[in-house]
Design a protein around this motif. Structure first.
Motif, short mmCIF file in Angstrom:
data_model
loop_
_atom_site.label_atom_id
_atom_site.label_comp_id
_atom_site.label_asym_id
_atom_site.label_seq_id
_atom_site.Cartn_x
_atom_site.Cartn_y
_atom_site.Cartn_z
N THR A 114 14.40 -4.94 8.92
CA THR A 114 12.98 -5.24 8.78
C THR A 114 12.80 -6.50 7.95
OG1 THR A 114 12.78 -3.87 6.79
CG2 THR A 114 12.30 -2.80 8.91
N VAL A 115 11.65 -7.12 8.10
CA VAL A 115 11.30 -8.28 7.27
C VAL A 115 10.55 -7.76 6.04
CG1 VAL A 115 10.01 -10.43 7.12
CG2 VAL A 115 11.18 -9.84 9.24
N ALA A 116 11.11 -8.03 4.88
CA ALA A 116 10.47 -7.57 3.65
C ALA A 116 9.10 -8.23 3.51
CB ALA A 116 11.34 -7.92 2.45
N PRO A 117 8.06 -7.46 3.14
CA PRO A 117 6.71 -8.04 2.97
C PRO A 117 6.69 -9.24 2.02
CG PRO A 117 6.60 -5.65 2.92
CD PRO A 117 8.06 -6.00 2.92
N LEU B 26 8.91 -11.45 1.69
CA LEU B 26 9.44 -12.62 2.39
C LEU B 26 8.36 -13.26 3.26
CD1 LEU B 26 12.20 -13.97 2.31
CD2 LEU B 26 12.80 -12.72 4.40
N GLU B 27 7.60 -12.43 3.96
CA GLU B 27 6.50 -12.93 4.76
C GLU B 27 5.44 -13.57 3.88
OE1 GLU B 27 4.53 -10.22 7.61
OE2 GLU B 27 6.20 -10.74 8.92
N GLN B 28 5.16 -12.95 2.74
CA GLN B 28 4.18 -13.50 1.81
C GLN B 28 4.65 -14.84 1.26
OE1 GLN B 28 1.15 -12.59 1.31
NE2 GLN B 28 0.74 -14.15 -0.26
N SER B 29 5.93 -14.95 0.98
CA SER B 29 6.49 -16.20 0.49
C SER B 29 6.32 -17.31 1.53
CB SER B 29 7.97 -16.01 0.16
OG SER B 29 8.54 -17.20 -0.33
N ALA B 30 6.51 -16.97 2.80
CA ALA B 30 6.33 -17.97 3.87
C ALA B 30 4.87 -18.39 3.96
CB ALA B 30 6.80 -17.39 5.19
N ARG B 31 3.95 -17.45 3.81
CA ARG B 31 2.52 -17.79 3.86
C ARG B 31 2.14 -18.72 2.71
NH1 ARG B 31 1.98 -12.33 5.63
NH2 ARG B 31 1.17 -12.28 7.77
N GLU B 32 2.69 -18.45 1.53
CA GLU B 32 2.35 -19.27 0.37
C GLU B 32 2.95 -20.67 0.47
OE1 GLU B 32 3.80 -16.92 -2.84
OE2 GLU B 32 2.12 -15.49 -2.77
N ALA B 33 4.14 -20.79 1.08
CA ALA B 33 4.79 -22.09 1.18
C ALA B 33 4.29 -22.92 2.35
CB ALA B 33 6.30 -21.90 1.31
N ALA B 34 3.81 -22.26 3.40
CA ALA B 34 3.49 -22.95 4.65
C ALA B 34 2.53 -24.14 4.51
CB ALA B 34 2.95 -21.94 5.67
N PRO B 35 1.53 -24.09 3.63
CA PRO B 35 0.66 -25.28 3.50
C PRO B 35 1.39 -26.51 2.98
CG PRO B 35 -0.40 -23.32 2.57
CD PRO B 35 1.02 -22.96 2.82
N LEU C 25 11.65 -12.15 13.63
CA LEU C 25 10.66 -13.22 13.53
C LEU C 25 9.31 -12.73 13.00
CD1 LEU C 25 11.39 -15.20 16.82
CD2 LEU C 25 12.04 -15.81 14.48
N ASN C 26 8.95 -11.48 13.30
CA ASN C 26 7.69 -10.92 12.83
C ASN C 26 6.53 -11.91 12.95
OD1 ASN C 26 9.49 -8.81 12.11
ND2 ASN C 26 8.05 -8.14 10.53
N ASP C 27 5.87 -12.23 11.83
CA ASP C 27 4.69 -13.11 11.87
C ASP C 27 5.03 -14.58 11.62
OD1 ASP C 27 2.96 -11.10 12.49
OD2 ASP C 27 2.18 -10.82 10.46
N PHE C 28 6.30 -14.93 11.55
CA PHE C 28 6.64 -16.32 11.24
C PHE C 28 6.06 -17.32 12.25
CE2 PHE C 28 10.39 -14.21 9.05
CZ PHE C 28 9.79 -14.26 7.80
N PRO C 29 6.12 -17.06 13.56
CA PRO C 29 5.49 -18.01 14.50
C PRO C 29 3.99 -18.16 14.25
CG PRO C 29 7.04 -16.61 15.68
CD PRO C 29 6.89 -16.03 14.29
N LEU D 154 13.30 -19.45 1.11
CA LEU D 154 12.09 -18.80 0.62
C LEU D 154 12.38 -17.37 0.17
CD1 LEU D 154 9.46 -19.99 3.25
CD2 LEU D 154 9.91 -20.94 0.98
N GLY D 155 11.53 -16.87 -0.74
CA GLY D 155 11.67 -15.51 -1.21
C GLY D 155 11.88 -15.41 -2.71
#
Length: 429
Positions: A115-118, A120-129, A152-156, A407-408
């Motif tokens: 699974t993708v740890a929450p 990790l996804e949150q870290s991607a959201r914060e870094a994406a801008p 991949l989950n929500d990364f795309p 990230l993470g």
């Protein structure tokens, strides 16, 4: 932005007063883990426009202006002083913000397990801008030319929402180890290679990848030219789709550097074929080795000095770690250091009431402490000073930008300093 290094007996209140800002702004900007227990030697980013310079012995308005790329008259005007006014040591001068150049930033994100740890996804959201490319790690090539997909989950969706180019990272790993035999098959068996490329194209279209990124490592020296031929073939195929192609390169300091991590990578050819490269300028200090800076700037610069002789500088992303390590001393071969984030490192120093030192040669912070069981530890990590030194190197060498592994692990100061130094290029639609 101002980078302030905490001195003895300083508090957030006295620091905020010095820079005409508020305690709360400083806490929020740095996501401070220790607002009531600052560590001597801890670096803090002050969220102000421009920054202040405190006059040092022997400095003049002219030498200070030259350092910051402005004129003495501009400094005199903005500080409301006479251009020939003598400056006393400690006098505070305001330095207005300079012009920012465009730069590109990549960040790898590596889900592990099922699974993708929450976080990790949150870290991607914060870094994406703050990034140009988002790179889920990784698609693993198989010996029959098929691909094992990462989670991949929500990364795309995160990439689309932030105009990031979604980077399709493909490597030659088997059982979490780079395989020279897998590399040989993919690079020399044309039937499998064609199937491999077809599967890449199908998968990239399925998920919306627009940069195909090859991280082929530990290749046989004999397969160096085969890798170059493969990249030319792949580049032609991907260009017809309107996609970019990039590669990851081991940190070499010469064309003749020996070792299987290096000999399969032809800097000159990659610089000619790829749209850009990521040079993995980190892991001098690594989890299985003795304590030292993970990416000491003197070693990083040696690699980049060679790289720009073979690769156009505007095609180079400097690799940068977002982590440090906590080693138990004395170092014993076979032991493994614990990965720590910059935030965790500061917490450790605060908990054990030890000052943070700064190695000016490596441009990296570090400290020692003794744990509750009496064992000695040495920690090397990243802070605002160390990342600013790398940003300065990007500007000095006219590099394309920076690529983060990975990230993470929280490092809020990094993202603040990106926007203070650069205009982040956005390639996504």
């Amino acid at each position: 932005m101002q980078i302030h290094v905490v001195q003895s007996n300083q508090s957030l209140t006295t620091i905020a007063r010095t820079y005409h800002t508020t305690v709360q702004d400083i806490i929020e900007a740095n996501d401070l883990p220790n607002p009531n227990n600052l560590v001597v030697g801890q670096s803090i980013v002050i969220p102000i426009v421009g920054h202040f310079h405190f006059v040092q012995p022997g400095e003049s308005l002219t030498t200070i202006a030259r350092r910051y790329g402005v004129t003495a008259q501009q400094l005199a005007t903005v500080n409301r002083i006479q251009i020939n006014q003598p400056l006393t040591v400690g006098y505070r001068l305001y330095i207005p913000p300079g012009r920012k150049r465009n730069a590109e930033f990549n960040a790898y994100v590596e889900p592990r397990g099922n699974t993708v740890a929450p976080i990790l996804e949150q870290s991607a959201r914060e870094a994406a801008p703050y990034i140009t490319y988002l790179a889920p790690f990784s698609f693993q090539a198989r010996r029959d030319g098929t691909l094992k997909e990462p989670l991949l989950n929500d990364f795309p969706a995160i990439a689309r929402a932030n105009r990031n180019v979604l980077m399709m990272v493909i490597n030659n790993q088997e059982n979490d180890q780079f395989s020279d035999e897998l590399g040989r098959i993919l690079l020399t068996d044309m039937a499998i290679q064609d199937k491999f490329l077809n599967n890449i194209v199908t998968t990239a279209k399925k998920y919306g990848f627009r940069d195909i990124h090859f991280d082929f490592e530990f290749l046989r020296p004999a397969d160096r030219e085969a890798y170059n031929r493969f990249l030319r073939k792949a580049k032609q195929r991907f260009s017809s789709e309107g996609w970019l192609m990039s590669t990851a390169l081991a940190p070499k300091t010469s064309a003749t550097q020996q070792g299987k991590w290096y000999e399969g990578h032809d800097y000159k050819a990659h610089g000619q074929i790829s749209d850009f490269v990521v040079i993995m300028t980190y892991e001098w200090g690594y989890s299985g080795g003795p304590a030292m800076a993970v990416s000491p700037i003197d070693q990083v610069k040696k690699v980049l000095d060679y790289a720009v002789t073979e690769i156009p500088s505007n095609k180079i992303l400097m690799g940068q770690n977002l982590y440090g390590y906590d080693w138990t001393l004395p170092f014993v071969q076979g032991s493994v250091a614990r990965a720590v984030s910059p935030q965790q490192s500061i917490q450790l120093a605060a908990e054990h009431n030890v000052p943070i030192q700064y190695d000016t040669k490596a441009q990296a912070p570090h400290f020692n402490y003794i744990d509750r069981s009496g064992k000695k530890h040495e920690v090397w990590f990243e802070d605002a000073r160390s990342i600013q030194a790398k940003f300065n190197l990007i500007k000095q060498m006219n590099l394309r930008g920076m690529s983060y592994w990975k990230l993470g692990l929280a490092f809020p100061q990094n993202w603040l300093l990106i926007v203070d130094n650069f205009n982040v290029t956005k390639r996504g639609t």
